[in-house]
Scaffold this motif. Structure first.
Motif, PDB file in Angstrom:
ATOM      1  N   LEU A  72     -11.130 -24.168  -8.171  1.00 17.89           N
ATOM      2  CA  LEU A  72     -10.758 -22.909  -7.547  1.00 17.89           C
ATOM      3  C   LEU A  72     -11.124 -21.744  -8.458  1.00 17.89           C
ATOM      4  O   LEU A  72     -11.052 -21.851  -9.676  1.00 17.89           O
ATOM      5  N   PRO A  73     -11.505 -20.619  -7.867  1.00 18.28           N
ATOM      6  CA  PRO A  73     -11.896 -19.475  -8.677  1.00 18.28           C
ATOM      7  C   PRO A  73     -10.701 -18.863  -9.400  1.00 18.28           C
ATOM      8  O   PRO A  73      -9.564 -19.025  -9.011  1.00 18.28           O
ATOM      9  N   SER A  74     -10.989 -18.137 -10.464  1.00 17.08           N
ATOM     10  CA  SER A  74      -9.976 -17.429 -11.227  1.00 17.08           C
ATOM     11  C   SER A  74      -9.303 -16.378 -10.344  1.00 17.08           C
ATOM     12  O   SER A  74      -9.933 -15.772  -9.489  1.00 17.08           O
ATOM     13  N   VAL A  75      -8.037 -16.150 -10.607  1.00 13.29           N
ATOM     14  CA  VAL A  75      -7.265 -15.233  -9.780  1.00 13.29           C
ATOM     15  C   VAL A  75      -7.421 -13.777 -10.227  1.00 13.29           C
ATOM     16  O   VAL A  75      -7.306 -12.864  -9.416  1.00 13.29           O
ATOM     17  N   ARG A  76      -7.727 -13.532 -11.488  1.00 12.43           N
ATOM     18  CA  ARG A  76      -7.783 -12.163 -12.009  1.00 12.43           C
ATOM     19  C   ARG A  76      -8.798 -11.285 -11.272  1.00 12.43           C
ATOM     20  O   ARG A  76      -8.447 -10.184 -10.839  1.00 12.43           O
ATOM     21  N   PRO A  77     -10.069 -11.692 -11.096  1.00  8.19           N
ATOM     22  CA  PRO A  77     -10.998 -10.819 -10.358  1.00  8.19           C
ATOM     23  C   PRO A  77     -10.553 -10.587  -8.906  1.00  8.19           C
ATOM     24  O   PRO A  77     -10.747  -9.502  -8.371  1.00  8.19           O
ATOM     25  N   LEU A  78      -9.940 -11.591  -8.310  1.00 11.06           N
ATOM     26  CA  LEU A  78      -9.440 -11.440  -6.947  1.00 11.06           C
ATOM     27  C   LEU A  78      -8.312 -10.411  -6.911  1.00 11.06           C
ATOM     28  O   LEU A  78      -8.276  -9.542  -6.032  1.00 11.06           O
ATOM     29  N   ALA A  79      -7.401 -10.476  -7.886  1.00 12.26           N
ATOM     30  CA  ALA A  79      -6.292  -9.524  -7.944  1.00 12.26           C
ATOM     31  C   ALA A  79      -6.795  -8.103  -8.193  1.00 12.26           C
ATOM     32  O   ALA A  79      -6.298  -7.143  -7.581  1.00 12.26           O
ATOM     33  N   VAL A  80      -7.781  -7.957  -9.056  1.00 12.29           N
ATOM     34  CA  VAL A  80      -8.356  -6.631  -9.317  1.00 12.29           C
ATOM     35  C   VAL A  80      -9.015  -6.090  -8.048  1.00 12.29           C
ATOM     36  O   VAL A  80      -8.849  -4.916  -7.692  1.00 12.29           O
ATOM     37  N   GLY A  81      -9.752  -6.940  -7.358  1.00 13.54           N
ATOM     38  CA  GLY A  81     -10.410  -6.514  -6.127  1.00 13.54           C
ATOM     39  C   GLY A  81      -9.427  -6.109  -5.044  1.00 13.54           C
ATOM     40  O   GLY A  81      -9.582  -5.079  -4.386  1.00 13.54           O
ATOM     41  N   LEU A  82      -8.372  -6.902  -4.873  1.00 11.86           N
ATOM     42  CA  LEU A  82      -7.378  -6.576  -3.858  1.00 11.86           C
ATOM     43  C   LEU A  82      -6.563  -5.350  -4.251  1.00 11.86           C
ATOM     44  O   LEU A  82      -6.182  -4.538  -3.397  1.00 11.86           O
ATOM     45  N   GLY A  83      -6.310  -5.184  -5.549  1.00 12.99           N
ATOM     46  CA  GLY A  83      -5.603  -3.994  -6.017  1.00 12.99           C
ATOM     47  C   GLY A  83      -6.411  -2.724  -5.783  1.00 12.99           C
ATOM     48  O   GLY A  83      -5.872  -1.700  -5.354  1.00 12.99           O
ATOM     49  N   GLY A  84      -7.711  -2.786  -6.057  1.00 16.53           N
ATOM     50  CA  GLY A  84      -8.575  -1.634  -5.792  1.00 16.53           C
ATOM     51  C   GLY A  84      -8.664  -1.316  -4.315  1.00 16.53           C
ATOM     52  O   GLY A  84      -8.683  -0.142  -3.912  1.00 16.53           O
ATOM     53  N   THR A  85      -8.665  -2.350  -3.504  1.00 21.14           N
ATOM     54  CA  THR A  85      -8.694  -2.152  -2.057  1.00 21.14           C
ATOM     55  C   THR A  85      -7.386  -1.526  -1.578  1.00 21.14           C
ATOM     56  O   THR A  85      -7.389  -0.661  -0.705  1.00 21.14           O
ATOM     57  N   ALA A  86      -6.266  -1.947  -2.157  1.00 17.06           N
ATOM     58  CA  ALA A  86      -4.964  -1.376  -1.798  1.00 17.06           C
ATOM     59  C   ALA A  86      -4.899   0.100  -2.188  1.00 17.06           C
ATOM     60  O   ALA A  86      -4.400   0.935  -1.425  1.00 17.06           O
ATOM     61  N   LEU A  87      -5.408   0.428  -3.352  1.00 16.22           N
ATOM     62  CA  LEU A  87      -5.428   1.825  -3.795  1.00 16.22           C
ATOM     63  C   LEU A  87      -6.259   2.676  -2.836  1.00 16.22           C
ATOM     64  O   LEU A  87      -5.867   3.781  -2.454  1.00 16.22           O
ATOM     65  N   PHE A  88      -7.397   2.149  -2.420  1.00 16.09           N
ATOM     66  CA  PHE A  88      -8.237   2.868  -1.465  1.00 16.09           C
ATOM     67  C   PHE A  88      -7.521   3.004  -0.123  1.00 16.09           C
ATOM     68  O   PHE A  88      -7.627   4.045   0.536  1.00 16.09           O
ATOM     69  N   GLY A  89      -6.805   1.973   0.306  1.00 18.83           N
ATOM     70  CA  GLY A  89      -6.052   2.044   1.561  1.00 18.83           C
ATOM     71  C   GLY A  89      -5.017   3.154   1.533  1.00 18.83           C
ATOM     72  O   GLY A  89      -4.835   3.886   2.510  1.00 18.83           O
ATOM     73  N   PHE A  90      -4.326   3.301   0.405  1.00 19.62           N
ATOM     74  CA  PHE A  90      -3.343   4.376   0.248  1.00 19.62           C
ATOM     75  C   PHE A  90      -4.036   5.734   0.333  1.00 19.62           C
ATOM     76  O   PHE A  90      -3.586   6.636   1.039  1.00 19.62           O
ATOM     77  N   ALA A  91      -5.144   5.884  -0.386  1.00 19.92           N
ATOM     78  CA  ALA A  91      -5.886   7.147  -0.371  1.00 19.92           C
ATOM     79  C   ALA A  91      -6.500   7.417   0.999  1.00 19.92           C
ATOM     80  O   ALA A  91      -6.566   8.570   1.440  1.00 19.92           O
ATOM     81  N   LEU A  92      -6.914   6.370   1.674  1.00 19.17           N
ATOM     82  CA  LEU A  92      -7.501   6.522   3.004  1.00 19.17           C
ATOM     83  C   LEU A  92      -6.487   7.105   3.979  1.00 19.17           C
ATOM     84  O   LEU A  92      -6.808   8.002   4.758  1.00 19.17           O
TER      85      LEU A  92
END
Length: 181
Positions: free
Chosen positions: A17-37
């Motif tokens: 299974l892939p590492s969770v850290r890059p996935l968490a960073v990606g989802l966190g950045g997407t969440a930040l963009f969702g808030f700004a959107l």
């Protein structure tokens, strides 16, 4: 006492299974963009709706990958039998990471236009453009990651996957109530 693992009991190598850290960073950045959107679209201060968009955009991202990846893998596994599910999961993780980084990097621009030109439609246009470019980038990173693992997805299949992913993302976003109007 002998040690046993799933690999020795089942006879097949374990799924890596892939590492969770890059996935968490990606989802966190997407969440930040969702808030700004939500701020850019509604021109209002922070509210519970902003938090719902911050949770919905990463969910839409994961759902669109969950819908597109099996379709690609089933059709693609016949052409590239050496590429397994773990290869596709690693490539999808890299793609989600890139999507989140691309979207998070544009968040200050959205906030700037939402604060300085609250009645302008420029923030909605920019949000659409940033999202489209981030989706293109994430599919490109997905393809590059697969190529590093010895697989190829070029020409029409690459374009078809980009279209499938973009349409699925847009449909999931619309279904979740994330609209720019």
């Amino acid at each position: 006492m002998p040690s046993f693992s799933l690999a020795t009991l089942g006879g097949a190598p374990p799924l890596s299974l892939p590492s969770v850290r890059p996935l968490a960073v990606g989802l966190g950045g997407t969440a930040l963009f969702g808030f700004a959107l939500r701020t850019a679209v509604s021109h209002e201060g922070a509210s519970l709706t902003h938090l719902s968009w911050a949770f919905a955009l990463p969910a839409v991202t994961l759902l669109s990958w969950a819908l597109c990846l099996p379709a690609l893998y089933i059709l693609w596994a016949t052409r590239h039998p050496h590429v397994g599910a773990s290869h596709c999961l690693h490539a999808a993780r890299d793609a989600v990471h890139t999507l989140g980084l691309c979207l998070a990097s544009t968040t200050p621009i959205l906030w700037f236009f939402a604060a300085t030109a609250p009645e302008s439609r420029i923030s909605s246009v920019l949000a659409f453009l940033f999202t489209a470019l981030a989706l293109f980038s994430c599919v490109h990173v997905f393809v590059q990651s697969l190529q590093r693992q010895g697989a190829s997805l070029t020409g029409f299949p690459r374009l078809a996957f980009l279209g499938l992913h973009a349409i699925t993302f847009a449909q999931c976003a619309h279904g979740a109530g994330l609209s720019l109007s």
